[in-house]
Motif scaffolding. Structure first.
Motif, PDB file in Angstrom:
ATOM      1  N   GLU A  53       0.845  -1.198   0.000  1.00 33.97           N
ATOM      2  CA  GLU A  53       0.000   0.000   0.000  1.00 33.97           C
ATOM      3  C   GLU A  53       0.881   1.248   0.000  1.00 33.97           C
ATOM      4  OE1 GLU A  53      -0.445  -2.583   1.943  1.00 33.97           O
ATOM      5  OE2 GLU A  53      -2.547  -3.223   1.783  1.00 33.97           O
ATOM      6  N   GLY A  54       0.517   2.200  -0.844  1.00 33.28           N
ATOM      7  CA  GLY A  54       1.264   3.453  -0.884  1.00 33.28           C
ATOM      8  C   GLY A  54       2.488   3.435  -1.779  1.00 33.28           C
ATOM      9  N   TYR A  55       2.736   2.338  -2.481  1.00 33.32           N
ATOM     10  CA  TYR A  55       3.864   2.276  -3.407  1.00 33.32           C
ATOM     11  C   TYR A  55       3.625   3.248  -4.556  1.00 33.32           C
ATOM     12  CZ  TYR A  55       7.722  -1.142  -3.337  1.00 33.32           C
ATOM     13  OH  TYR A  55       8.905  -1.791  -3.130  1.00 33.32           O
ATOM     14  N   PRO A  56       4.598   4.073  -4.899  1.00 35.86           N
ATOM     15  CA  PRO A  56       4.451   4.901  -6.100  1.00 35.86           C
ATOM     16  C   PRO A  56       4.660   4.043  -7.342  1.00 35.86           C
ATOM     17  CG  PRO A  56       6.612   5.222  -5.146  1.00 35.86           C
ATOM     18  CD  PRO A  56       5.873   4.325  -4.200  1.00 35.86           C
ATOM     19  N   SER A  57       4.155   4.498  -8.454  1.00 36.48           N
ATOM     20  CA  SER A  57       4.212   3.693  -9.675  1.00 36.48           C
ATOM     21  C   SER A  57       5.630   3.445 -10.160  1.00 36.48           C
ATOM     22  CB  SER A  57       3.384   4.363 -10.777  1.00 36.48           C
ATOM     23  OG  SER A  57       2.012   4.171 -10.542  1.00 36.48           O
TER      24      SER A  57
ATOM     25  N   GLY B 144       7.942   9.876  -5.750  1.00 41.73           N
ATOM     26  CA  GLY B 144       7.429   8.923  -4.780  1.00 41.73           C
ATOM     27  C   GLY B 144       8.488   8.149  -4.026  1.00 41.73           C
ATOM     28  N   ARG B 145       9.721   8.187  -4.491  1.00 43.37           N
ATOM     29  CA  ARG B 145      10.783   7.515  -3.741  1.00 43.37           C
ATOM     30  C   ARG B 145      11.062   8.282  -2.447  1.00 43.37           C
ATOM     31  NH1 ARG B 145      12.969   3.747  -7.204  1.00 43.37           N
ATOM     32  NH2 ARG B 145      12.988   4.265  -9.445  1.00 43.37           N
ATOM     33  N   PRO B 146      11.653   7.644  -1.438  1.00 43.74           N
ATOM     34  CA  PRO B 146      11.968   8.357  -0.189  1.00 43.74           C
ATOM     35  C   PRO B 146      12.875   9.550  -0.444  1.00 43.74           C
ATOM     36  CG  PRO B 146      12.178   5.985   0.103  1.00 43.74           C
ATOM     37  CD  PRO B 146      11.990   6.208  -1.367  1.00 43.74           C
ATOM     38  N   LEU B 147      12.613  10.643   0.258  1.00 39.86           N
ATOM     39  CA  LEU B 147      13.402  11.861   0.083  1.00 39.86           C
ATOM     40  C   LEU B 147      14.767  11.732   0.757  1.00 39.86           C
ATOM     41  CD1 LEU B 147      13.540  14.776  -0.973  1.00 39.86           C
ATOM     42  CD2 LEU B 147      12.421  15.510   1.157  1.00 39.86           C
ATOM     43  N   GLY B 148      14.787  11.141   1.939  1.00 35.50           N
ATOM     44  CA  GLY B 148      16.061  10.917   2.623  1.00 35.50           C
ATOM     45  C   GLY B 148      16.620  12.119   3.354  1.00 35.50           C
ATOM     46  N   ARG B 149      15.830  13.166   3.445  1.00 29.56           N
ATOM     47  CA  ARG B 149      16.251  14.376   4.166  1.00 29.56           C
ATOM     48  C   ARG B 149      15.017  15.179   4.502  1.00 29.56           C
ATOM     49  NH1 ARG B 149      15.214  18.325   0.609  1.00 29.56           N
ATOM     50  NH2 ARG B 149      15.554  17.952  -1.634  1.00 29.56           N
ATOM     51  N   ARG B 150      15.204  16.272   5.248  1.00 26.57           N
ATOM     52  CA  ARG B 150      14.081  17.144   5.573  1.00 26.57           C
ATOM     53  C   ARG B 150      13.707  18.002   4.362  1.00 26.57           C
ATOM     54  NH1 ARG B 150      14.755  19.884  11.418  1.00 26.57           N
ATOM     55  NH2 ARG B 150      12.569  20.298  10.937  1.00 26.57           N
TER      56      ARG B 150
END
Length: 321
Positions: free
Chosen positions: A111-115, A234-240
């Protein structure tokens, strides 16, 4: 008397041969670990036996064919990829091929996976063929999808998209009256935000209510995941998030513009879709983390500011600020 002795000996030899053959048929096979065997479409028993011997699932293709005719009843075999268990007997192997118990491979879509990440998973899935473009955001229903070796990636993605289309149509037909979204597309867009904002099932309907309340009064949704999406797809940003990113106008940023973003930011699951189409009865307009993995909700800005102060205090105690 001599003829009788010869007859008894012959019978004994036949019985011994039958017992040996039966033991070979039902006894432990040579495979020390599970082995994969592919039986091509239209393959004969002889071809299947050759593939089984090559993979180490049986000791002798010719013996397997003979025993299959004697003990196996002459049934047909089915094409596909099979996972032969370690030590499987020749009898068990023929039963697998006759029943068509092919190996099931899975592609999992959380759930919540980006395409873009769905695309990654489909492209690296072993045994699929062909290529496929990144599917439209929000068009995939999160689930685990079974496939067989040789299936095409395009066909698998089409099944994922059909699952979303069918589920959304059924859910939309049962939507509660008076909800803030007016089309199925808007429902998916909002459900994707709800999916990204909370991983706590009990909160989904209340989070959906907050955003629905904001939409009705023209208040910006101010959802951080919508700020991140144009940056990473949609991938993790990894920072603020940077202050400049909070002010960027790009169609997705719900801090910079009121209303829904121009499209979904992920593929929402069933529960988040249901939450948007049947939100909690709540007047809340705000929520903030409560320090335990969930959120605390507030109807007024004053209440919200007090909750934020508590959250900051928790973070300072943890050494996060």
């Amino acid at each position: 008397m001599r003829k009788l002795g010869c007859l008894i000996l012959l019978i004994a030899l036949v019985v011994t041969a039958v017992l040996v053959a039966t033991n070979l048929w039902v006894g432990t096979g040579p495979a020390e670990r599970p082995v994969a065997v592919v039986v091509p479409e239209g393959a004969s028993l002889a071809r299947a036996a050759t593939e089984l011997e090559r993979a180490g699932a049986i000791r002798s293709a010719s013996r397997f064919r003979l025993f299959a005719r004697v003990f196996g009843g002459g049934g047909s075999i089915k094409a596909g990829e099979y996972q032969i268990p370690a030590g499987a007997s020749q009898k068990d192997v023929l039963a697998l091929l006759g029943e068509g118990k092919v190996r099931q491979r899975l592609v999992a879509v959380p759930e919540g996976y980006p395409s873009i990440m769905v695309h990654d998973a489909v492209m690296r899935a072993d045994g699929l063929t062909g290529t496929v473009a990144v599917p439209a955001e929000g068009s995939i229903l999160p689930d685990s999808y079974a496939y067989q070796r040789g299936d095409t990636r395009a066909a698998l993605v089409a099944r994922m998209q059909k699952a979303m289309k069918d589920y959304l149509a059924a859910a939309w037909a049962k939507r509660k009256p008076g909800i803030a979204v007016t089309t199925p597309g808007q429902a998916i867009t909002l459900a994707a935000i709800v999916e990204k904002e909370t991983g706590k099932p009990a909160e989904r309907r209340t989070v959906a209510a907050v955003y629905g309340n904001r939409l009705r009064i023209g208040m910006p949704l101010q959802a951080d995941p919508t700020v991140i999406y144009p940056i990473t797809k949609g991938r993790p940003l990894g920072r603020r998030i940077l202050r400049s990113e909070l002010h960027a106008k790009n169609g997705y940023n719900t801090y910079a513009s009121p209303g829904l973003p121009v499209g979904p930011i992920a593929n929402p699951g069933r529960a988040s879709i249901d939450a948007v189409l049947d939100p909690a009865k709540s007047q809340a307009l705000y929520f903030v983390a409560d320090g335990s993995g969930g959120h605390v909700f507030a109807n007024t800005l004053a209440e919200h500011n007090a909750n934020v102060a508590k959250w900051y205090a928790i973070r300072r105690q943890r050494g996060e600020m």
